[in-house]
Design a protein around this motif. Structure first.
Motif, PDB file in Angstrom:
ATOM      1  N   VAL A 359      16.261  -6.492  -3.898  1.00  0.00           N
ATOM      2  CA  VAL A 359      15.377  -7.629  -3.458  1.00  0.00           C
ATOM      3  C   VAL A 359      14.637  -8.211  -4.859  1.00  0.00           C
ATOM      4  CG1 VAL A 359      13.439  -8.537  -1.966  1.00  0.00           C
ATOM      5  CG2 VAL A 359      14.927  -7.077  -0.965  1.00  0.00           C
ATOM      6  N   TRP A 360      14.292  -7.261  -5.569  1.00  0.00           N
ATOM      7  CA  TRP A 360      13.560  -7.612  -6.862  1.00  0.00           C
ATOM      8  C   TRP A 360      14.240  -8.413  -7.713  1.00  0.00           C
ATOM      9  CZ3 TRP A 360       8.694  -8.283  -8.415  1.00  0.00           C
ATOM     10  CH2 TRP A 360       8.340  -8.291  -9.573  1.00  0.00           C
ATOM     11  N   LYS A 361      15.645  -7.858  -7.803  1.00  0.00           N
ATOM     12  CA  LYS A 361      16.450  -8.795  -8.627  1.00  0.00           C
ATOM     13  C   LYS A 361      16.713 -10.172  -8.114  1.00  0.00           C
ATOM     14  CE  LYS A 361      19.718  -4.726  -9.681  1.00  0.00           C
ATOM     15  NZ  LYS A 361      21.103  -4.186  -9.378  1.00  0.00           N
ATOM     16  N   VAL A 362      16.828 -10.457  -6.890  1.00  0.00           N
ATOM     17  CA  VAL A 362      16.873 -11.834  -6.517  1.00  0.00           C
ATOM     18  C   VAL A 362      15.420 -12.753  -6.724  1.00  0.00           C
ATOM     19  CG1 VAL A 362      17.179 -13.238  -4.426  1.00  0.00           C
ATOM     20  CG2 VAL A 362      18.208 -11.139  -4.600  1.00  0.00           C
ATOM     21  N   VAL A 363      14.374 -12.010  -6.441  1.00  0.00           N
ATOM     22  CA  VAL A 363      13.081 -12.690  -6.801  1.00  0.00           C
ATOM     23  C   VAL A 363      13.164 -13.062  -8.302  1.00  0.00           C
ATOM     24  CG1 VAL A 363      10.545 -12.359  -6.922  1.00  0.00           C
ATOM     25  CG2 VAL A 363      11.550 -11.447  -5.048  1.00  0.00           C
ATOM     26  N   LEU A 364      13.278 -12.138  -9.174  1.00  0.00           N
ATOM     27  CA  LEU A 364      13.534 -12.393 -10.800  1.00  0.00           C
ATOM     28  C   LEU A 364      14.501 -13.453 -10.924  1.00  0.00           C
ATOM     29  CD1 LEU A 364      13.174  -8.925 -12.316  1.00  0.00           C
ATOM     30  CD2 LEU A 364      11.430 -10.378 -11.778  1.00  0.00           C
ATOM     31  N   SER A 365      15.186 -13.812 -10.215  1.00  0.00           N
ATOM     32  CA  SER A 365      16.026 -15.126 -10.643  1.00  0.00           C
ATOM     33  C   SER A 365      15.757 -16.540 -10.189  1.00  0.00           C
ATOM     34  CB  SER A 365      17.398 -14.966  -9.950  1.00  0.00           C
ATOM     35  OG  SER A 365      17.469 -14.836  -8.510  1.00  0.00           O
ATOM     36  N   ILE A 366      14.500 -16.386  -9.776  1.00  0.00           N
ATOM     37  CA  ILE A 366      14.060 -17.709  -9.307  1.00  0.00           C
ATOM     38  C   ILE A 366      13.897 -18.725 -10.408  1.00  0.00           C
ATOM     39  CG2 ILE A 366      11.498 -17.185  -9.677  1.00  0.00           C
ATOM     40  CD1 ILE A 366      10.925 -18.573  -7.031  1.00  0.00           C
ATOM     41  N   GLY A 367      14.130 -20.025  -9.886  1.00  0.00           N
ATOM     42  CA  GLY A 367      14.011 -21.083 -10.948  1.00  0.00           C
ATOM     43  C   GLY A 367      15.422 -21.255 -11.709  1.00  0.00           C
ATOM     44  N   GLY A 368      15.381 -22.303 -12.676  1.00  0.00           N
ATOM     45  CA  GLY A 368      16.591 -22.551 -13.660  1.00  0.00           C
ATOM     46  C   GLY A 368      17.655 -22.781 -12.640  1.00  0.00           C
ATOM     47  N   GLU A 369      18.627 -22.197 -13.098  1.00  0.00           N
ATOM     48  CA  GLU A 369      20.042 -22.717 -12.531  1.00  0.00           C
ATOM     49  C   GLU A 369      20.176 -22.087 -10.719  1.00  0.00           C
ATOM     50  OE1 GLU A 369      23.313 -21.233 -14.614  1.00  0.00           O
ATOM     51  OE2 GLU A 369      22.935 -22.511 -16.155  1.00  0.00           O
ATOM     52  N   GLY A 390       3.577 -38.234 -15.474  1.00  0.00           N
ATOM     53  CA  GLY A 390       3.584 -37.618 -16.556  1.00  0.00           C
ATOM     54  C   GLY A 390       3.278 -35.946 -16.716  1.00  0.00           C
ATOM     55  N   GLY A 391       3.592 -35.390 -15.571  1.00  0.00           N
ATOM     56  CA  GLY A 391       3.682 -33.927 -15.586  1.00  0.00           C
ATOM     57  C   GLY A 391       5.089 -33.181 -15.974  1.00  0.00           C
ATOM     58  N   PRO A 392       4.977 -31.978 -16.024  1.00  0.00           N
ATOM     59  CA  PRO A 392       6.368 -31.439 -16.502  1.00  0.00           C
ATOM     60  C   PRO A 392       7.162 -30.903 -15.618  1.00  0.00           C
ATOM     61  CG  PRO A 392       4.452 -29.762 -16.270  1.00  0.00           C
ATOM     62  CD  PRO A 392       3.900 -30.938 -15.793  1.00  0.00           C
ATOM     63  N   GLY A 393       7.224 -31.758 -14.322  1.00  0.00           N
ATOM     64  CA  GLY A 393       8.069 -31.332 -13.158  1.00  0.00           C
ATOM     65  C   GLY A 393       9.501 -31.310 -13.496  1.00  0.00           C
ATOM     66  N   LEU A 394      10.123 -32.042 -14.521  1.00  0.00           N
ATOM     67  CA  LEU A 394      11.436 -31.910 -14.703  1.00  0.00           C
ATOM     68  C   LEU A 394      11.791 -30.821 -16.153  1.00  0.00           C
ATOM     69  CD1 LEU A 394      12.624 -35.514 -14.298  1.00  0.00           C
ATOM     70  CD2 LEU A 394      12.638 -33.568 -12.659  1.00  0.00           C
ATOM     71  N   ASN A 395      10.725 -30.098 -16.421  1.00  0.00           N
ATOM     72  CA  ASN A 395      11.104 -28.907 -17.376  1.00  0.00           C
ATOM     73  C   ASN A 395      11.701 -27.956 -17.116  1.00  0.00           C
ATOM     74  OD1 ASN A 395       9.650 -30.827 -19.115  1.00  0.00           O
ATOM     75  ND2 ASN A 395       8.014 -29.358 -19.316  1.00  0.00           N
ATOM     76  N   TYR A 396      13.281 -28.021 -16.572  1.00  0.00           N
ATOM     77  CA  TYR A 396      14.088 -26.918 -16.187  1.00  0.00           C
ATOM     78  C   TYR A 396      14.348 -25.864 -17.442  1.00  0.00           C
ATOM     79  CZ  TYR A 396      14.562 -30.343 -12.188  1.00  0.00           C
ATOM     80  OH  TYR A 396      14.557 -31.143 -11.280  1.00  0.00           O
ATOM     81  N   GLY A 397      14.498 -24.780 -16.656  1.00  0.00           N
ATOM     82  CA  GLY A 397      14.923 -23.540 -17.474  1.00  0.00           C
ATOM     83  C   GLY A 397      13.974 -22.472 -17.779  1.00  0.00           C
ATOM     84  N   ARG A 398      14.677 -21.408 -18.263  1.00  0.00           N
ATOM     85  CA  ARG A 398      13.869 -20.254 -18.322  1.00  0.00           C
ATOM     86  C   ARG A 398      14.489 -19.336 -19.544  1.00  0.00           C
ATOM     87  NH1 ARG A 398      14.341 -16.527 -13.313  1.00  0.00           N
ATOM     88  NH2 ARG A 398      14.517 -14.935 -14.775  1.00  0.00           N
ATOM     89  N   ARG A 399      13.642 -18.517 -20.129  1.00  0.00           N
ATOM     90  CA  ARG A 399      14.040 -17.778 -21.253  1.00  0.00           C
ATOM     91  C   ARG A 399      15.054 -16.777 -21.053  1.00  0.00           C
ATOM     92  NH1 ARG A 399      13.369 -12.436 -22.683  1.00  0.00           N
ATOM     93  NH2 ARG A 399      12.242 -12.164 -20.597  1.00  0.00           N
ATOM     94  N   ASP A 400      15.301 -16.109 -19.789  1.00  0.00           N
ATOM     95  CA  ASP A 400      16.481 -15.319 -19.604  1.00  0.00           C
ATOM     96  C   ASP A 400      16.860 -15.616 -18.103  1.00  0.00           C
ATOM     97  OD1 ASP A 400      18.250 -12.665 -20.766  1.00  0.00           O
ATOM     98  OD2 ASP A 400      17.643 -12.493 -18.481  1.00  0.00           O
ATOM     99  N   ASN A 401      18.124 -15.547 -17.655  1.00  0.00           N
ATOM    100  CA  ASN A 401      18.557 -15.961 -16.356  1.00  0.00           C
ATOM    101  C   ASN A 401      18.245 -14.783 -15.324  1.00  0.00           C
ATOM    102  OD1 ASN A 401      19.504 -18.294 -16.890  1.00  0.00           O
ATOM    103  ND2 ASN A 401      21.586 -17.609 -17.535  1.00  0.00           N
ATOM    104  N   SER A 402      17.981 -13.537 -15.781  1.00  0.00           N
ATOM    105  CA  SER A 402      17.689 -12.619 -14.973  1.00  0.00           C
ATOM    106  C   SER A 402      16.466 -11.535 -15.143  1.00  0.00           C
ATOM    107  CB  SER A 402      19.023 -11.437 -15.056  1.00  0.00           C
ATOM    108  OG  SER A 402      19.218 -10.975 -16.428  1.00  0.00           O
ATOM    109  N   ASP A 411      10.870 -23.005 -15.343  1.00  0.00           N
ATOM    110  CA  ASP A 411      10.628 -24.371 -15.087  1.00  0.00           C
ATOM    111  C   ASP A 411       9.271 -24.993 -15.623  1.00  0.00           C
ATOM    112  OD1 ASP A 411      13.371 -24.391 -14.274  1.00  0.00           O
ATOM    113  OD2 ASP A 411      12.759 -24.125 -12.022  1.00  0.00           O
ATOM    114  N   SER A 412       8.522 -25.337 -14.424  1.00  0.00           N
ATOM    115  CA  SER A 412       7.020 -25.546 -14.824  1.00  0.00           C
ATOM    116  C   SER A 412       6.180 -24.695 -14.380  1.00  0.00           C
ATOM    117  CB  SER A 412       6.709 -26.965 -14.009  1.00  0.00           C
ATOM    118  OG  SER A 412       6.985 -27.033 -12.458  1.00  0.00           O
ATOM    119  N   TRP A 413       6.781 -23.430 -13.698  1.00  0.00           N
ATOM    120  CA  TRP A 413       5.766 -22.584 -13.632  1.00  0.00           C
ATOM    121  C   TRP A 413       5.572 -21.503 -14.573  1.00  0.00           C
ATOM    122  CZ3 TRP A 413       4.167 -22.109  -8.208  1.00  0.00           C
ATOM    123  CH2 TRP A 413       4.930 -23.017  -7.309  1.00  0.00           C
ATOM    124  N   ARG A 414       4.518 -20.562 -14.722  1.00  0.00           N
ATOM    125  CA  ARG A 414       4.181 -19.639 -15.698  1.00  0.00           C
ATOM    126  C   ARG A 414       4.002 -18.255 -15.071  1.00  0.00           C
ATOM    127  NH1 ARG A 414       0.058 -21.375 -17.555  1.00  0.00           N
ATOM    128  NH2 ARG A 414      -1.422 -19.878 -17.239  1.00  0.00           N
TER     129      ARG A 414
END
Length: 512
Positions: A359-369, A390-402, A411-414
């Motif tokens: 379950v944790w593996k799935v949770v960690l994969s949230i966002g991005g692709e 003017g917000g960061p809503g379309l800032n897609y992506g993450r440092r690592d996929n997993s 994405d726009s979450w931290r």
């Protein structure tokens, strides 16, 4: 006569020299309990903390505190929590339960008094409220009757009655804060002219810590008050000045009763509506306090209201406020004192036939692709709307996929908090009138794992509350669907993990 004999009594204002026994904080997850436990620890006093949900207490990170599960409406749990306890703080009330809270309060107090007597508790310390002459509101009367019920038992009771408590998280303080920050003009009933002696949180905690060791405080009702009497209008003016805001213009209207004014609280403050309504309805008259006795027994320097407010804001800025995992935490309010202390919340949960690891593996994969597992179209619409302003809503992506680590952007979450295989907290980065987090929590249940997703929203005044209520229809099903989708993906991972083992077993079976 209490258990202390005349020969063992101490002079007023002095404490026993013997080491303190175990103290139970019953209702440790509430506002006062959350702040009292650290103060007891600082004083070198052994503490047992009790609440209906131990996970809430465990999230506090208190070192050396024994955490137990107890429910005031389940006597068998109270007896277990009181075993071996010298002094028990009773900090339970049921205002948030709605209209029936008065009956619930009395039933809970009866259960506690009976269990305390059976367990050999030496003293009960109960935090009640000031009682004005002729009080008839259910909130005030219920507090008074709770004390009466506790005293009907055989254990000596010290009841400390306080009015408005000045500190971050105090319901009355937070109602005033929300009004001051977000209503420049207030049309109010005449209760804003009623006077009360507010007390600083630090001063009240000092009384609570010292009271059990004062023999003369047993079997007494002690009023606790600050050094001045102020109207609610003056309190709000001072609060605004200390916050660097222009004091609101207050227009008292004789025809507007406290009950009528309580109905629009849902659009003004994030304090739970039943609590805020009960407080407002109890503000129809002046509150007096005979604080001479408590000041003689436990002398201390008392902060005036301005100093109390200053200390409250200072504590928030230093991040020293003891708060729930999300509720009230300054970081989760984007370090904004004008964002509501209390959070609105919505969530959902699902049970996965999988281990926490999957379950944790799935949770960690949230966002991005991978996006957000459920109703990605709605997430897309919200992101586009944010981008349009003017917000960061379309800032897609993450440092690592997993993998994720604290400080990563999704994405726009931290990512602002993480406990592997237990909890992940994401800070909301899009533009909105307030601040919020999305928190995932994993709880093992036998061979299964429950995955919960909860959104916490700290609104900025009326617009922040309206924004939240506009999203309520989506919240009714989006988080339930999200957690179900996470559960299904985790089950697929778990099944894929088991499959090689099953094939190996088949290959090694003897040929018949």
């Amino acid at each position: 006569m209490t258990e202390e004999t005349e020969g063992n009594r101490h002079a007023p204002g002095t404490e026993a020299a013997s080491p303190p026994g175990m103290r139970l904080v019953f209702g440790a997850s509430g506002y006062i309990g959350t702040n009292l436990v650290p103060r007891l620890l600082e004083a070198g006093i052994p503490v047992r903390a009790a609440a209906r949900s131990p996970t809430v207490l465990e999230a506090r990170g208190w070192q050396g505190v024994e955490v137990v599960t107890a429910d005031a409406l389940k006597p068998e749990t109270i007896e277990a929590a009181l075993r071996g306890v010298d002094t028990a703080y009773y900090l339970v009330h049921s205002m948030a339960a709605g209209r029936d809270f008065g009956r619930i309060d009395l039933e809970a107090a009866r259960n506690f008094a009976t269990a305390a007597a059976a367990s050999g508790v030496r003293r009960i310390v109960y935090l009640g409220g000031l009682v004005p002459a002729g009080a008839d509101t259910e909130h005030i009367v219920s507090r008074q009757r709770t004390g009466d019920v506790l005293r009907s038992g055989t254990v000596p009771v010290t009841e400390i009655r306080a009015g408005i408590i000045v500190g971050p998280g105090s319901a009355a303080f937070e109602v005033m804060r929300d009004l001051v920050f977000h209503l420049p003009v207030m049309i109010t009933p005449r209760w804003v002219l009623a006077k009360s002696p507010p007390i600083a949180l630090d001063n009240l905690l000092e009384y609570l810590v010292r009271a059990p060791a004062i023999p003369e405080a047993a079997d007494r009702i002690l009023d606790a008050a600050g050094p001045e009497y102020l109207s609610y209008a003056n309190m709000m003016r001072i609060l605004a000045e200390e916050a660097g805001r222009r004091p609101p213009r207050i227009i008292p209207v004789p025809l507007l009763t406290p009950r009528m004014s309580s109905y629009w609280l849902r659009l003004v403050t994030a304090v739970p509506t039943p609590v805020a309504r009960a407080l407002i309805e109890g503000m129809r008259q002046d509150f007096d306090a005979d604080a001479e006795v408590i000041r003689r027994l436990m002398p201390q320097d008392l902060l005036d209201f301005r100093a109390s407010v200053h200390r409250a804001f200072e504590a928030e800025q230093r991040h020293t406020v003891a708060a729930r995992w999300t509720e009230g935490a300054f970081a989760f309010r984007d370090y904004r004192p004008d964002y509501a202390y209390y959070a609105k919340r919505a969530g959902g949960s699902a049970l996965a036939r999988a281990r926490p690891e999957e379950v944790w593996k799935v949770v960690l994969s949230i966002g991005g692709e991978n996006r957000y597992f459920y109703l990605n179209g709605l997430w897309k619409i919200r992101e586009i709307l944010d981008w349009m302003v003017g917000g960061p809503g379309l800032n897609y992506g993450r440092r690592d996929n997993s993998e994720l680590r604290i400080g990563d952007m999704v994405d726009s979450w931290r990512v602002i908090a993480m406990e592997p295989q237990r909890r992940l907290t994401l800070f909301f980065g899009m533009r909105a009138p307030g601040a919020g987090v999305l928190e995932f929590e994993l709880t093992p249940e036998g061979d299964h794992t429950r995955i919960s997703a909860t959104a916490y929203w700290h609104p900025a005044g009326v617009w922040g509350l309206l924004y939240w209520y506009a999203l309520v229809p989506a919240h009714l099903f989006i988080f339930a669907g999200m957690t179900r989708a996470i559960a299904r993906r985790a089950e697929a991972l778990d099944q894929a993990r088991k499959q090689p083992d099953e094939e190996l077993d088949d290959d090694t079976k003897p040929v018949p």
